[in-house]
Write a protein that holds these residues in place. Structure first.
Motif, PDB file in Angstrom:
ATOM      1  N   VAL A  43       0.861  -1.187   0.075  1.00 17.12           N
ATOM      2  CA  VAL A  43       0.082  -0.069   0.142  1.00 17.12           C
ATOM      3  C   VAL A  43       0.796   1.308   0.096  1.00 17.12           C
ATOM      4  O   VAL A  43       1.939   1.447   0.518  1.00 17.12           O
ATOM      5  N   SER A  44       0.557   2.211  -0.824  1.00 17.55           N
ATOM      6  CA  SER A  44       1.089   3.462  -0.907  1.00 17.55           C
ATOM      7  C   SER A  44       0.907   4.333   0.440  1.00 17.55           C
ATOM      8  O   SER A  44       1.589   5.433   0.513  1.00 17.55           O
ATOM      9  N   GLY A  45      -0.149   4.035   1.087  1.00 18.34           N
ATOM     10  CA  GLY A  45      -0.430   5.113   2.312  1.00 18.34           C
ATOM     11  C   GLY A  45      -1.889   4.804   2.467  1.00 18.34           C
ATOM     12  O   GLY A  45      -2.585   4.100   1.515  1.00 18.34           O
ATOM     13  N   GLY A  46      -2.645   5.359   3.482  1.00 17.68           N
ATOM     14  CA  GLY A  46      -3.876   5.337   3.607  1.00 17.68           C
ATOM     15  C   GLY A  46      -4.268   5.377   5.146  1.00 17.68           C
ATOM     16  O   GLY A  46      -3.609   5.832   6.126  1.00 17.68           O
ATOM     17  N   ILE A  47      -5.462   4.724   5.560  1.00 17.40           N
ATOM     18  CA  ILE A  47      -5.943   4.807   6.832  1.00 17.40           C
ATOM     19  C   ILE A  47      -6.224   3.351   7.067  1.00 17.40           C
ATOM     20  O   ILE A  47      -7.190   2.543   6.085  1.00 17.40           O
ATOM     21  N   ALA A  48      -6.233   2.885   8.198  1.00 19.69           N
ATOM     22  CA  ALA A  48      -6.720   1.481   8.865  1.00 19.69           C
ATOM     23  C   ALA A  48      -7.595   1.880   9.985  1.00 19.69           C
ATOM     24  O   ALA A  48      -7.315   2.560  11.077  1.00 19.69           O
TER      25      ALA A  48
END
Length: 132
Positions: free
Chosen positions: A64-69
């Motif tokens: 994943v290149s980034g984000g929110i979990a």
């Protein structure tokens, strides 16, 4: 077997949705693992590998290149900017992507182009490292 439901989505589509025994993810404050029954929390994600442990003791690795979990006791939802299935990418392809990103950064002069090229280079470096 006790599992949680993992949903991994991008702005374009749902990349994965199914049961997981455990999910490991690259949080910006440190990598974390989530199991069924986990205490609820939300974390931002940095570029890196999400590891999905399934019911057959198999581990899938998704970049994943980034984000929110968002994790709670029965689900883990990952909203990712971009994903790359590492099983479909060779190290040579990743290194070519990194070389292209370096050229783009070297040729960038406007602030927006520099920011975009820098981001792409960081993501490409993380993908190469994930394939090492």
């Amino acid at each position: 077997m006790n599992t949680m439901t993992l949903t991994l989505v991008t702005p374009e589509a749902t990349f994965f949705s199914g049961p997981a025994m455990m999910v490991e993810a690259p949080g910006t404050l440190g990598d974390f693992g989530a199991l069924p029954g986990h205490m609820p929390f939300i974390s931002t994600l940095k570029p890196g590998v999400v590891r999905i442990h399934d019911e057959k003791d198999q581990v899938s690795r998704i970049f994943v290149s980034g984000g929110i979990a968002e994790v709670n006791n029965t689900t883990c939802t990952i909203l990712a900017e971009r994903v790359v299935d590492l099983t479909k990418l060779s190290r040579a392809d990743a290194e070519a992507r990194l070389a292209k990103a370096k050229v783009a950064l070297d040729e960038a002069f406007e602030e927006d182009a520099i920011l975009t090229a820098t981001s792409e280079m960081e993501i490409s470096e993380a993908i190469v490292a994930a394939l090492a």
